[in-house]
Design an enzyme around this catalytic site. Sequence first.
Site, PDB file in Angstrom:
ATOM      1  NE  ARG A  78      -2.819  -0.488   3.427  1.00 50.46           N
ATOM      2  CZ  ARG A  78      -2.488  -1.316   4.428  1.00 50.46           C
ATOM      3  NH1 ARG A  78      -2.403  -2.606   4.195  1.00 50.46           N
ATOM      4  NH2 ARG A  78      -2.245  -0.860   5.637  1.00 50.46           N
TER       5      ARG A  78
ATOM      6  CE1 TYR B 259      -2.521   3.927   1.010  1.00 47.88           C
ATOM      7  CE2 TYR B 259      -0.792   3.675   2.634  1.00 47.88           C
ATOM      8  CZ  TYR B 259      -2.050   3.372   2.171  1.00 47.88           C
ATOM      9  OH  TYR B 259      -2.851   2.508   2.885  1.00 47.88           O
TER      10      TYR B 259
ATOM     11  CE1 TYR C 141     -10.674   5.483   3.258  1.00 41.72           C
ATOM     12  CE2 TYR C 141     -11.563   5.591   5.471  1.00 41.72           C
ATOM     13  CZ  TYR C 141     -10.688   5.040   4.569  1.00 41.72           C
ATOM     14  OH  TYR C 141      -9.821   4.056   4.974  1.00 41.72           O
TER      15      TYR C 141
ATOM     16  CB  VAL D  36      -7.126  11.339  11.176  1.00 36.59           C
ATOM     17  CG1 VAL D  36      -7.130  10.334  12.316  1.00 36.59           C
ATOM     18  CG2 VAL D  36      -7.129  12.761  11.751  1.00 36.59           C
TER      19      VAL D  36
ATOM     20  CB  ALA E   4     -12.793   6.352  12.189  1.00 39.85           C
TER      21      ALA E   4
ATOM     22  CD  GLN F 270      -5.059   0.715   8.811  1.00 38.81           C
ATOM     23  OE1 GLN F 270      -5.451   1.391   7.876  1.00 38.81           O
ATOM     24  NE2 GLN F 270      -3.821   0.331   8.889  1.00 38.81           N
TER      25      GLN F 270
ATOM     26  CB  ALA G  10     -17.721   5.039  11.345  1.00 40.14           C
TER      27      ALA G  10
ATOM     28  CB  SER H  63     -12.643  -3.811  13.120  1.00 33.45           C
ATOM     29  OG  SER H  63     -13.709  -4.532  12.565  1.00 33.45           O
ATOM     30  CB  THR H  64     -11.587   1.282  15.284  1.00 37.17           C
ATOM     31  OG1 THR H  64     -11.293   1.820  13.985  1.00 37.17           O
ATOM     32  CG2 THR H  64     -10.817   2.063  16.334  1.00 37.17           C
TER      33      THR H  64
END
Lengths: 256, 83
Positions: free
Chosen positions: A66, A70, A92, A97, A124, A166, A207, A234-235
């Site tokens: 990834r 980026y 998003y 953040v 989030a 993550q 969220a 998920s957090t």
Amino acid sequence: MKPGSLLVVGTGYLIAGQVTPQAEAAMRQADKLFYSVGSALTKIWIEGLNASAESLHDTYGVDKERSLSYQEMAERILAAVRTGLKVCVALYGHPGVFAQPGHAAIRRARAEGYAARMLPGISAADCLYADLGVDPGAQGCQSFEATDFLIRRRLFDPTSALILWQIGAIGVVALPSAPCNREGLALLCEVLDAHYPADHEVVVYEASGLPIHPPAIVRTPLAGLLAADVSWASTLYVPPLANRPADPGVLDRLEL
Amino acid sequence: MSKQVLIDLLTRLSQDPNAVQEYTQDPQGMLAGQDLTEEEKQLLLGGKAPEIEKYLGHASIGMPALTVSTGMTRDGGSGDRGE
């Protein structure tokens, strides 16, 4: 200042409900609009705002790190700025953040002499505080990317809240091949087990991206985390243990 | 045309928490007043974003992670290449 500029904005998590008026104006008025969002509905809304809208999603690839995606995002954004366009990038959540490409593009643009700025958005974390009813100021709040938390053995205080991002993608450098890397999650559970009782309730949170759908909130004792429904997005929220007592010496010096 | 009604409704609900509350209390009632097909109403009542996105002709994207831990590998891989 050279012609050409960059604004990086956030879209929040709901289709068009968590975007600030500032951000929406920037998106509408841009000569060139790039975006990376997690919902096709948001994509449709963005493409209706500005005919120049272009997704950055094609920079991702199976088995492609990834970090390379980026880098490509930042390069594509800068290429448009260099042509003298008023460029906007919509990401998003909050655009800065747990989001590297926006920061990278701004640093590069400024280094090359272009005006570049980030506008705040709804992250989030902001959704989590509202949906779980927790105040990060109550006992303090620590926030780490889960892989970073593990590989650097981050020091933290269990009597303050802990947020880990993550948790389904621990140790995953490319796109996820499964909803959750359970081996990474198992390692995280081992570390948390050393600091919290097994019955300490934790929350797996995601969220909502749809106004008619509630956020995903799964409460489980820490001992049940490994078996919980955890996804790539998920957090983990770990509530604080009982607060520390105030230090009498410090109270005296502050005359409290 | 109808698909646009669906998109407009979801956008309006995203921007209006009172409308969401109204929807939550009586989804059938709110949908009855909309120019939506029966299939669209059922999709909304199902509340599954991927199915709604598929209906609208867009594959579900899924949250594309925008960060990765730096120095994740022993050779420094996945380091600050986004910089």
